[in-house]
Design a protein around this motif. Sequence first.
Motif, PDB file in Angstrom:
ATOM      1  N   ASP A 148       0.848  -1.190   0.000  1.00 22.34           N
ATOM      2  CA  ASP A 148       0.000   0.000   0.000  1.00 22.34           C
ATOM      3  C   ASP A 148       0.882   1.239   0.000  1.00 22.34           C
ATOM      4  OD1 ASP A 148      -2.443  -1.467   2.221  1.00 22.34           O
ATOM      5  OD2 ASP A 148      -2.475  -1.304   0.041  1.00 22.34           O
ATOM      6  N   HIS A 169      -2.958   0.582  -3.945  1.00 21.53           N
ATOM      7  CA  HIS A 169      -2.482  -0.782  -3.707  1.00 21.53           C
ATOM      8  C   HIS A 169      -1.774  -1.292  -4.955  1.00 21.53           C
ATOM      9  CE1 HIS A 169      -2.549  -4.503  -1.350  1.00 21.53           C
ATOM     10  NE2 HIS A 169      -2.703  -5.149  -2.495  1.00 21.53           N
ATOM     11  N   ASP A 176      -3.782  -0.982  -8.556  1.00 19.79           N
ATOM     12  CA  ASP A 176      -5.217  -0.766  -8.369  1.00 19.79           C
ATOM     13  C   ASP A 176      -5.466   0.738  -8.351  1.00 19.79           C
ATOM     14  OD1 ASP A 176      -6.274  -3.341  -8.200  1.00 19.79           O
ATOM     15  OD2 ASP A 176      -5.978  -3.498  -6.034  1.00 19.79           O
ATOM     16  N   LYS A 203      -8.084  -2.965  -4.007  1.00 18.06           N
ATOM     17  CA  LYS A 203      -7.782  -2.663  -2.608  1.00 18.06           C
ATOM     18  C   LYS A 203      -7.343  -1.210  -2.392  1.00 18.06           C
ATOM     19  CE  LYS A 203      -6.432  -7.456  -1.605  1.00 18.06           C
ATOM     20  NZ  LYS A 203      -5.358  -8.352  -1.094  1.00 18.06           N
TER      21      LYS A 203
END
Length: 291
Positions: A13, A22, A65, A71
């Motif tokens: 992250d 993410h 992402d 996420k």
Amino acid sequence: MGVSAKREFEETDYQVTEGVIHVYHKGSSRRNVVLVHGSGCDCAMLSWKEVIRCFTEEYSVYAIDLFGYGKSSRIDDLCGDDFYDRHIKSIKETVDLIGIDNFVLAGLSMGGSISIGFAMKYPEKVKLLMPVDSWGLSRKLPFHKLNYWIMHNTDFTLKQYKLTAKYRWMAKCAISYSLIGDKSKITDEIVDEVMFACGENGSGKSMQDFQRSSCLKHRTVPFYNQKLAELEMPVWFVNGEKDALVPLKDAENASGIVKDGKLFVLKGCKHWAPKEKPEEFVNIINKFFNN
């Protein structure tokens, strides 16, 4: 910033200005590849999982992402004129935190248009740009005025996602109609993944944000063709032969505008060309490095 427990891919992250991005990562080579997924129910793993598995140890691969997907953070007010600029900024901050430059940047569909915008703004970072079945190459949608009205005046997309998450036949029809050309590759696993993704909190909203930010009354945005000649790095377009969402002729036109442009057609494929033929997609990147 924190790294999760060891899985098939490393997961990290990254805290950027507007939230958390993410990233999935495989490899530790200097041949860096950054992959950006599309819109809808998509995310890094849904579009790029099979592709990442095909890379050898010669590569270091990062699949991102985007905000609103997988996420990464959900952002309530992402829809609007600055939709693309904010996604581009989040990728810039992410690759800076990772510490990579001079990478291959491949983006699928919405991710393709974000990647083109990134390459225009930060050309020094992109070694090879690969728009894949990319948004941003078509001036209008089929039945443009009707689609515009539906997107901006109804919640059809939100209802569609709820139904696709509920009914297996509907998910399978959607995949077969627009995403994957070879029906034998529409496995139970892929149908399950799509149904789960459509049921994820906010996935319909993310698609609606993209639609409303990308479709004006008389044209789509962005439409890059008038600016593609500005790109100095090699630009290798990849398109599914049977893609109805991004017609092959639009990719052909775009590849002819770029100074160092090529077009690779994945035969028989629709909009999810890399997922349908991951080995062939990775071989295109191998060809770039081997030459």
